[in-house]
Motif scaffolding. Structure first.
Motif: not given
Length: 337
Positions: A107-112
């Protein structure tokens, strides 16, 4: 009560399943995703986490295919990030922390990636902050406090930037207050009490401002009560019992007003019972045993009422056992009771 709620849940789940059938037949990708997300939410709220996980995984698989077929479509990427978050939430609720962490990190990688692509998109910035809290929450549950602190602070930095950009956005203000509590909680767990207190007080300052702005917002009232209890806990740990009592009583006063306003709100009743135990604990530490006993008994009375309402609620049963123990332990020390 619970019978009507389960009927409502069955009805909502049936409607979501009907929507899945219709959107699948129409080959509507957004509808297919939304209906599965909705079904997962309904099942998760009703405590059916295995079924919820199935719905969220289908949501994930559809979003994953959409991203694969249209890699530049940021809407599908965002949907995929939400799917990772939802799957991670079920894993975390089931105590599967390693699996939860992997989902939250995805989730975090996509948002970054999305934020790097469009830094002015404040909704994505907020989602990135939330992803830091999700990852940090798992690290904290695993006892990896330094890593949890780094994640919480990264989320806090994003929110401070957002709040500076639009000080009138009360949602961001509240998010920032929550982030102060999260950072404070890790400092407290690490024994850094002065740093924890500073964070709790910063969060409390924000919540005071919000409550003054909208005194009828009961969610903010409860947040303010929590901030008083957090500060009270640090003062008690520091042996500053007068300040601990004042903070805990301030939190208790707010919870009493909320509980009186809506006696059927069991969450607020439970919060009020907890506040009695915290105030009682400070009185006991100060040697004011009669006052301590009165608070412990008030908390026990609330927990008895809650358990009578729903004997199957394990959290309430545990709370009642703790309250009873506090009363029994203290009774033996108070003469004439």
């Amino acid at each position: 009560g619970s019978g009507r709620k389960s009927q409502e849940t069955r009805c909502a789940a049936a409607m979501a399943r009907e929507a899945i059938t219709l959107f699948d037949a129409a080959a509507d990708p957004q509808g297919k995703i939304d209906a599965r997300d909705q079904l997962g939410d309904v099942l998760q709220r009703s405590g059916d986490s295995a079924e919820a996980l199935g719905a969220y995984r289908e949501f994930h698989d559809i979003a994953s295919r959409l991203v694969r077929d249209a890699p530049d479509n940021t809407d599908w990427q965002r949907e995929l990030s939400v799917a990772h978050n939802k799957v991670g939430g079920v894993h975390q609720a089931q105590g599967q922390l390693v699996a939860a962490l992997a989902e939250y990190q995805a989730y975090q990688r996509i948002m970054q990636t999305l934020v790097a692509r469009e830094p002015d998109n404040t909704e994505w910035q907020r989602d990135l902050a939330v992803s830091h809290y999700c990852v940090g929450g798992v690290y904290e549950a695993q006892g990896r406090l330094a890593e949890a602190l780094a994640e919480y602070q990264a989320g806090q930095d994003i929110l401070q930037t957002l709040v500076a950009r639009d000080p009138d956005n009360t949602d961001w203000q509240r998010d920032l207050a929550v982030s102060h509590n999260k950072v404070g909680g890790v400092y407290q767990a690490q024994g850094q009490l002065a740093e924890a207190l500073a964070e709790y007080q910063a969060g409390q300052g924000i919540m005071r401002t919000l409550v003054a702005r909208d005194p009828d917002n009961t969610g903010w009232q409860r947040d303010l009560a929590v901030s008083h209890n957090c500060a009270g806990g640090v003062y008690e740990a520091q042996g500053r019992l007068g300040e601990a009592l004042a903070e805990n009583q301030a939190g208790q006063g707010i919870m009493q007003a909320l509980a009186a306003r809506d006696p059927d709100n069991t969450d607020w009743q439970h919060d009020l019972a907890l506040s009695h135990s915290w105030v009682g604990s400070v009185y006991q530490a100060r040697g004011q045993l009669v006052e301590a006993l009165a608070d412990y008994q008030a908390g026990q009375g609330i927990m008895q009422t809650l358990v009578a309402r729903d004997p199957s609620n394990a959290q309430w049963q545990d709370g009642l056992a703790v309250a009873r123990q506090s009363v029994d332990d203290l009774r033996s020390q108070v003469p004439g009771v």
